[in-house]
Design a protein around this motif. Sequence first.
Motif, PDB file in Angstrom:
ATOM      1  N   GLU B   1      17.309   4.749  19.942  1.00 27.90           N
ATOM      2  CA  GLU B   1      17.074   6.151  20.275  1.00 27.90           C
ATOM      3  C   GLU B   1      16.572   6.084  18.636  1.00 27.90           C
ATOM      4  OE1 GLU B   1      19.018   9.751  22.783  1.00 27.90           O
ATOM      5  OE2 GLU B   1      18.812  10.172  20.590  1.00 27.90           O
ATOM      6  N   ILE B   2      15.573   7.004  18.540  1.00 29.55           N
ATOM      7  CA  ILE B   2      14.969   7.870  17.384  1.00 29.55           C
ATOM      8  C   ILE B   2      15.731   8.944  16.848  1.00 29.55           C
ATOM      9  CG2 ILE B   2      13.445   8.205  15.539  1.00 29.55           C
ATOM     10  CD1 ILE B   2      11.718   5.903  16.358  1.00 29.55           C
ATOM     11  N   VAL B   3      16.826   8.836  16.268  1.00 32.45           N
ATOM     12  CA  VAL B   3      17.357  10.182  15.493  1.00 32.45           C
ATOM     13  C   VAL B   3      16.529  10.469  14.645  1.00 32.45           C
ATOM     14  CG1 VAL B   3      19.418  11.507  14.519  1.00 32.45           C
ATOM     15  CG2 VAL B   3      19.782   9.753  16.897  1.00 32.45           C
ATOM     16  N   LEU B   4      16.236  12.128  14.731  1.00 29.41           N
ATOM     17  CA  LEU B   4      15.625  12.261  13.383  1.00 29.41           C
ATOM     18  C   LEU B   4      16.319  14.074  13.116  1.00 29.41           C
ATOM     19  CD1 LEU B   4      12.874  14.018  15.349  1.00 29.41           C
ATOM     20  CD2 LEU B   4      12.943  12.424  14.108  1.00 29.41           C
ATOM     21  N   THR B   5      16.202  14.058  11.442  1.00 23.71           N
ATOM     22  CA  THR B   5      16.901  14.776  10.741  1.00 23.71           C
ATOM     23  C   THR B   5      16.145  16.312   9.594  1.00 23.71           C
ATOM     24  OG1 THR B   5      18.987  13.319  10.498  1.00 23.71           O
ATOM     25  CG2 THR B   5      19.113  15.225   9.838  1.00 23.71           C
ATOM     26  N   GLN B   6      16.674  17.201  10.147  1.00 23.94           N
ATOM     27  CA  GLN B   6      16.132  18.016   9.218  1.00 23.94           C
ATOM     28  C   GLN B   6      16.790  18.388   8.464  1.00 23.94           C
ATOM     29  OE1 GLN B   6      13.674  19.644  13.803  1.00 23.94           O
ATOM     30  NE2 GLN B   6      12.949  20.407  11.803  1.00 23.94           N
ATOM     31  N   SER B   7      15.918  19.368   7.428  1.00 19.41           N
ATOM     32  CA  SER B   7      16.440  19.308   6.275  1.00 19.41           C
ATOM     33  C   SER B   7      15.619  20.761   5.607  1.00 19.41           C
ATOM     34  CB  SER B   7      17.476  18.198   5.246  1.00 19.41           C
ATOM     35  OG  SER B   7      16.515  18.121   5.090  1.00 19.41           O
ATOM     36  N   PRO B   8      15.774  22.034   5.179  1.00 26.41           N
ATOM     37  CA  PRO B   8      17.188  22.883   5.150  1.00 26.41           C
ATOM     38  C   PRO B   8      17.488  22.618   6.820  1.00 26.41           C
ATOM     39  CG  PRO B   8      15.856  24.162   4.106  1.00 26.41           C
ATOM     40  CD  PRO B   8      15.422  22.808   4.013  1.00 26.41           C
ATOM     41  N   GLY B   9      18.556  23.255   7.535  1.00 21.20           N
ATOM     42  CA  GLY B   9      18.971  23.902   8.083  1.00 21.20           C
ATOM     43  C   GLY B   9      18.069  25.064   8.584  1.00 21.20           C
ATOM     44  N   THR B  10      18.211  25.875   6.882  1.00 19.40           N
ATOM     45  CA  THR B  10      17.589  27.088   7.267  1.00 19.40           C
ATOM     46  C   THR B  10      17.118  27.316   5.501  1.00 19.40           C
ATOM     47  OG1 THR B  10      19.815  28.245   8.830  1.00 19.40           O
ATOM     48  CG2 THR B  10      17.997  30.408   7.139  1.00 19.40           C
TER      49      THR B  10
END
Lengths: 122, 108
Positions: B1-10
């Motif tokens: 599974e490809i995990v996606l990380t987003q930044s910033p949170g806010t």
Amino acid sequence: EVQLVESGGGLVNPGTSLRLSCAASGFSFNSYSMHWVRQAPGEGLEWVSSISSSGTYIYYSDSVKGRFTISRDNAKNSLYLQMNGLRAEDTAIYYCARHRGVVVIADAFDIWGQGTMVTVSS
Amino acid sequence: EIVLTQSPGTLSLSPGERATLSCRASQSVSTNYLAWYHQKPGQAPRLLIYGASKRATGIPDRFSGSGSGTDFTLTISRLEPEDFAVYYCQQYGSSLVTFGPGTKVDIK
């Protein structure tokens, strides 16, 4: 107007079953793959399941595999999600969504319904 | 599974400012099959960008997407009041579709 309308949500006890429906209108339903995506209260989006236009190819997330079954009836322009063995962690808004392209195997989801809420609680 | 990380949170910005949102994948996204959506409270998500950089139908040109492989960016050139929302990236290059956790863009 292109439209997706979900129905069938509600409050159910853990371990029971529920069947969601998604009625499509305004486009050639039998040409598009379709998807279910859910969103737990206050949380992000989680893909649940996908089905190809003819129903030949079906995919599930690990979290629902073996418990949920996606299906479609192209004659009725309808998509379904049969949910068995429901758990508290299945509590979410369930959205149906359309695959953007007709012939492209992999594509984004361009049309979304407004969702139906499923609450699993005793 | 490809995990996606987003930044910033806010991301707290004012109308008219530029917003830059990041999405990083745990492995290369096949053929740049990366999409961006935004979601306003009580509404369904709306597709903004697909194929990493292609605007969906009806999306204004202040929205642009870029990137390839594992690093992708959504840029909103000048924030309008209706742009304050949560933004999600999604990869659809594998049969197991995944979404990022989201970036909330709120008014400063």
